[in-house]
Design an enzyme around this catalytic site. Structure first.
Site, mmCIF file in Angstrom:
data_model
loop_
_atom_site.group_PDB
_atom_site.id
_atom_site.type_symbol
_atom_site.label_atom_id
_atom_site.label_comp_id
_atom_site.label_asym_id
_atom_site.label_seq_id
_atom_site.Cartn_x
_atom_site.Cartn_y
_atom_site.Cartn_z
ATOM 1 N N GLU A 174 0.930 -1.216 -0.015
ATOM 2 C CA GLU A 174 0.167 0.060 0.140
ATOM 3 C C GLU A 174 0.796 1.271 -0.155
ATOM 4 O O GLU A 174 1.008 2.065 0.838
ATOM 5 C CB GLU A 174 -1.123 -0.162 1.099
ATOM 6 N N GLU A 370 -8.500 4.054 4.833
ATOM 7 C CA GLU A 370 -8.251 3.446 3.492
ATOM 8 C C GLU A 370 -8.341 4.393 2.590
ATOM 9 O O GLU A 370 -9.107 5.131 2.140
ATOM 10 C CB GLU A 370 -8.974 2.338 3.272
HETATM 11 ZN ZN LIG Z 1 -3.792 -2.347 4.660
#
Ligand SMILES: [Zn+2]
Ligand SMILES: *[C@@H]1O[C@H](CO)[C@@H](O)[C@H](O)[C@H]1NC(C)=O
Ligand SMILES: *[C@@H]1O[C@H](CO)[C@@H](O)[C@H](O)[C@H]1NC(C)=O
Length: 409
Positions: A174, A370
């Site tokens: 990420e 997120e």
């Molecule tokens: Zn994650």
């Protein structure tokens, strides 16, 4: 055993096996519409490790992004058809997106138009310590399986401030997470905006851009899509460091299968990264009023807990601050976030860092982001989006901290 190790670990490196490629890998968005379809996807994610679930199956009508290698496409398409799954190809060729991920400018030094290796990030942190003596100090939050430091900085302009803990990069692939957090750190030190100066100087910041350094390096050197730690298991490598914390460990939304992307580890804190970082957090917990964790992707702002839909004691406060933060984030570029308790509105997931912090220390203000996007690029968000993501995220962090001040003592 040694021979086997040589064969499996040393040989491919010596022979220059190089980076995993994702030519013609597709990401397919599947929308299960019944519980039976959700269960089927769960079963697939537990058993079929050729498929990489970029987002996990959660509930009916919640989309699931699955990366499928070309040789598995016929079989997978057959499953989709046979069980009548609503689906759409989201990424045609993952390798193409990876090739376009980095910025056009060559990478040197440090900045926010490219993604950087761990050493670049750590060198930059060290440079800040030199550049801002008495304000930025080096901190070590723990260590990794392969012996790297979990390196961070503390930013403190004066004594007596409440603490904000910022955790990024726990999931290796990420990349926008460390990039966003270093962007925010840079703004805290350089911005002339009065509101930013206010939160920079009137809170103490404990910032860790890369809390899974082995995994992060591995995504740069070997496999862009690596998520877990790099500890060696019997069959597979790594555990999911955000399913490994010791609060309601393995209480739903985590796997006991070593090869799964959401493997919770052999026990709570089996991973040196989570164990050592949790010890560091414990040592400063009485100073921490705000805990922010950064992941990608999906554009969500999440509050505890992940194992239960029960509302925590200050649920209303966190939702009300979250609503304002979401609005602040949307203001600049229109980026829409969804806000909610992890288990209730998003998915059941246990063993996450934020839940452990809240459950152990009753830290009042805790959010998990997120970040961008909603799946068109997924983990491979183009570097040209780092600055806009950083800007809008900082807008929301500013709101959270302005609001938090009204409720924390
Ligand atoms: Zn994650
Ligand atoms: C999912 O969406 C379908 C079609 O819109 C609808 O018929 C169904 O009731 C929904 N299921 C749930 C659990 O929301
Ligand atoms: C400071 O930054 C905030 C958040 O981005 C913004 O709303 C505000 O207008 C800025 N203030 C000035 C004077 O530019």
């Amino acid at each position: 055993m040694v021979a086997l190790y040589l064969l499996m670990v040393i040989l491919p490196v010596v022979m220059g096996a190089g980076k995993a490629r994702f030519d013609n890998y597709q990401v397919i968005r599947v929308v299960p519409q019944t519980l039976r379809q959700v269960d089927l996807l769960r079963h697939l994610s537990d058993t079929n490790h050729d498929l990489s679930f970029w987002t996990g199956p959660t509930r009916a009508n919640a989309s699931v992004d699955i990366m499928v290698p070309p040789h598995k496409l016929p079989e997978f398409e057959d499953i989709l058809q046979r069980f009548n799954f609503k689906n759409e190809v989201y990424i045609e060729d993952v390798q193409k997106v990876i090739d376009q991920e980095q910025g056009a400018t060559p990478r040197s030094g440090f900045g926010w138009t490219n993604y950087y290796r761990l050493q670049n990030i750590y060198d930059w942190l060290d440079s800040l310590v030199k550049q801002y003596p008495g304000i930025v100090t080096s901190i070590v939050g723990g260590k990794s399986y392969e012996g790297r430091q979990i390196k961070g900085v503390k930013v403190s302009y004066k004594s007596g401030n409440k603490g904000v803990f910022v955790e990024a990069g726990i999931h290796a692939r990420e990349w926008i997470s460390p990039a966003t957090v270093t962007y925010i750190l840079n703004q805290l030190l350089t911005s002339k905006n009065a509101s930013i100066r206010d939160i920079a100087e009137n809170y103490d910041w404990y910032i860790f851009p890369s809390t899974n350094p082995d995994g992060y390096e591995y995504t740069h050197t070997t496999n862009r899509m690596w998520r877990k730690t790099r500890s060696r298991g019997l069959l597979c490598v790594g555990a999911d460091p955000n399913r490994n914390w010791g609060f309601h460990w393995m209480d739903g939304g985590a796997s006991s299968n070593e090869c799964s992307e959401t493997y919770a580890g052999s026990k709570a804190f089996s991973e040196i990264e989570t164990k050592s970082l949790s010890e560091y957090i414990t040592s400063i917990a009485d100073k921490i009023q705000v805990y922010l964790a950064f992941h990608s992707y999906s554009q969500l702002l999440l509050i505890p807990y992940g194992h239960s839909t029960e509302h925590i004691s200050n649920y209303d406060t966190l939702m009300s601050i979250g609503t304002k933060a979401k609005a602040a984030l949307a203001k600049r570029y229109g980026t829409q976030y969804t806000l909610g308790n992890i288990a209730e509105t998003i998915y059941v997931a246990s063993g996450g860092s934020m839940d452990w912090v809240r459950g152990t220390f009753n830290t009042p203000i805790t959010y998990t982001y997120e970040l961008r996007d909603t799946g068109r690029y997924g983990f491979t968000l183009p570097a040209s989006q780092i600055i806009p993501t950083g800007e809008e995220t900082l807008d929301s962090v500013l709101t959270i901290l302005q609001e938090a001040r009204k409720v924390i003592r």
